[in-house]
Design an enzyme around this catalytic site. Structure first.
Site, mmCIF file in Angstrom:
data_model
loop_
_atom_site.group_PDB
_atom_site.id
_atom_site.type_symbol
_atom_site.label_atom_id
_atom_site.label_comp_id
_atom_site.label_asym_id
_atom_site.label_seq_id
_atom_site.Cartn_x
_atom_site.Cartn_y
_atom_site.Cartn_z
ATOM 1 N N HIS A 79 12.036 11.767 -2.626
ATOM 2 C CA HIS A 79 12.821 10.403 -3.045
ATOM 3 C C HIS A 79 14.081 10.943 -3.622
ATOM 4 O O HIS A 79 15.085 10.245 -3.285
ATOM 5 C CB HIS A 79 11.929 10.019 -4.127
ATOM 6 C CG HIS A 79 10.693 9.044 -3.739
ATOM 7 N ND1 HIS A 79 10.705 7.814 -3.956
ATOM 8 C CD2 HIS A 79 9.655 9.364 -2.957
ATOM 9 C CE1 HIS A 79 9.715 7.428 -3.293
ATOM 10 N NE2 HIS A 79 8.891 8.156 -2.756
ATOM 11 N N SER A 125 9.414 1.659 -1.742
ATOM 12 C CA SER A 125 10.505 2.348 -2.359
ATOM 13 C C SER A 125 11.827 2.191 -1.545
ATOM 14 O O SER A 125 12.837 1.926 -2.055
ATOM 15 C CB SER A 125 10.293 3.956 -2.886
ATOM 16 O OG SER A 125 9.043 4.038 -3.700
ATOM 17 N N GLY A 154 0.745 -1.317 0.080
ATOM 18 C CA GLY A 154 0.055 -0.037 -0.003
ATOM 19 C C GLY A 154 0.884 1.399 0.172
ATOM 20 O O GLY A 154 1.938 1.203 0.228
ATOM 21 N N SER A 199 3.934 2.300 2.461
ATOM 22 C CA SER A 199 4.298 0.894 3.183
ATOM 23 C C SER A 199 5.682 0.734 3.446
ATOM 24 O O SER A 199 6.004 -0.184 3.948
ATOM 25 C CB SER A 199 3.594 -0.303 2.548
ATOM 26 O OG SER A 199 4.099 -0.191 1.356
#
Length: 182
Positions: free
Chosen positions: A56, A22, A16, A19
């Site tokens: 990220h 990545s 999900g 979660s």
């Protein structure tokens, strides 16, 4: 320095939102390679999403080779590399909406699925290790929105396609990796 004989390997990390998919994929890639590739499939839709992308990017260090490609991943040569493909969900979104001109022009799921599968097959024909990140979006209820139902079908079928071809599948649950296929 890590050295090993590389043969095509496919690893799928699913779960999900938030979660830990990545982060887990990135840690795995760094265990397999000193110079992994991060293949970002995202189309930046708005400022909030741009912020997510920047978070990220900041998490990854200079040892990463970053490649941005929204659709045609196989046009890049990843031979003998370890590649994190983040993510199947956004990649499918790019194909799904490129053929639609609006709410009443619903994409043909079979056609889009065929295109994405063909591109996946071209990409994974390369001698590389691919770590695919994806979302489990079909675990909730059935949407009353026809467009969302079609996309959920596309995503679910593509996830099944990748999982069937994967050497390993890991489900992330609250930051904990659970091996589904090894």
């Amino acid at each position: 320095m890590r050295t090993f004989e590389l043969m095509t390997k496919i690893i799928m990390i699913t779960g999900g939102q938030r979660s830990g998919k990545s982060a887990y994929a990135e840690q795995l890639a760094l265990r397999l390679s000193e110079r992994p590739v991060y293949l970002a499939t995202a189309h930046v839709w708005d400022e909030e999403f741009r912020h997510r992308v920047e978070m990220h990017q900041a998490r990854r260090g200079s040892q990463w080779t970053n490649v941005e490609e929204e659709k045609y991943l196989s046009r890049h040569d990843f031979t003998r590399r370890v590649v994190v493909v983040d993510c199947i969900t956004l990649w499918c979104t790019n194909f799904f909406f490129s053929g639609s001109s609006g709410e009443h022009d619903l994409p043909d799921v079979d056609q889009v699925l065929s295109e994405v599968k063909a591109e996946f097959d071209r990409l994974t024909a390369q001698d590389a290790t691919f770590i695919f990140v994806t979302n489990e979006i079909g675990s909730g209820g059935v949407s009353p929105n026809a467009l969302q139902r079609r996309f959920t079908d596309l995503e679910g079928w593509m996830n099944q396609y990748v999982a069937a071809r994967a050497d390993e599948v890991v489900l992330m649950v609250s930051g904990i990796p659970v091996t589904i296929k090894s």
